[in-house]
Design a protein around this motif. Structure first.
Motif, PDB file in Angstrom:
ATOM      1  N   UNK A  24      40.233  39.154  51.162  1.00 20.25           N
ATOM      2  CA  UNK A  24      40.710  40.451  50.684  1.00 20.25           C
ATOM      3  C   UNK A  24      41.914  40.220  49.777  1.00 20.25           C
ATOM      4  N   UNK A  25      42.350  41.277  49.101  1.00 23.28           N
ATOM      5  CA  UNK A  25      43.595  41.246  48.332  1.00 23.28           C
ATOM      6  C   UNK A  25      44.576  42.160  49.043  1.00 23.28           C
ATOM      7  N   UNK A  26      45.763  41.625  49.274  1.00 22.01           N
ATOM      8  CA  UNK A  26      46.802  42.376  49.965  1.00 22.01           C
ATOM      9  C   UNK A  26      48.111  42.169  49.213  1.00 22.01           C
ATOM     10  N   UNK A  27      48.730  43.253  48.785  1.00 16.60           N
ATOM     11  CA  UNK A  27      49.984  43.175  48.012  1.00 16.60           C
ATOM     12  C   UNK A  27      49.854  42.228  46.826  1.00 16.60           C
ATOM     13  N   UNK A  28      48.765  42.380  46.061  1.00 15.79           N
ATOM     14  CA  UNK A  28      48.497  41.595  44.852  1.00 15.79           C
ATOM     15  C   UNK A  28      48.280  40.112  45.126  1.00 15.79           C
ATOM     16  N   UNK A  29      47.933  39.768  46.363  1.00 20.05           N
ATOM     17  CA  UNK A  29      47.728  38.371  46.744  1.00 20.05           C
ATOM     18  C   UNK A  29      46.362  38.211  47.389  1.00 20.05           C
ATOM     19  N   UNK A  30      45.590  37.228  46.908  1.00 18.76           N
ATOM     20  CA  UNK A  30      44.301  36.926  47.527  1.00 18.76           C
ATOM     21  C   UNK A  30      44.563  36.312  48.893  1.00 18.76           C
ATOM     22  N   UNK A  31      43.884  36.851  49.901  1.00 20.95           N
ATOM     23  CA  UNK A  31      44.009  36.348  51.268  1.00 20.95           C
ATOM     24  C   UNK A  31      42.636  35.918  51.735  1.00 20.95           C
ATOM     25  N   UNK A  32      42.505  34.666  52.151  1.00 13.59           N
ATOM     26  CA  UNK A  32      41.235  34.175  52.668  1.00 13.59           C
ATOM     27  C   UNK A  32      41.458  33.439  53.973  1.00 13.59           C
TER      28      UNK A  32
END
Length: 54
Positions: A24-32
């Motif tokens: 997902x993207x959270x606060x303009x950051x890709x999170x995997x």
């Protein structure tokens, strides 16, 4: 569209207790996140996401 403003749909795959991933993207950051052997799949989702917005 810039990468900063782009959104990625939530990717969630739960196959087994050790074969799973969430991207997902959270606060303009890709999170995997994923199981110990899912890094290649997470990177591929990231690459496809970036390619779709540039």
């Amino acid at each position: 569209m810039s990468v900063i403003n782009a959104q990625i749909p939530l990717h969630c795959r739960e196959r087994t207790e050790t074969d799973w991933l969430i991207c997902r993207v959270e606060d303009h950051t890709f999170m995997g996140s994923g199981g110990v052997f899912n890094l290649d799949e997470i990177i591929e989702i990231f690459k496809n996401w970036v390619a779709s917005i540039i």
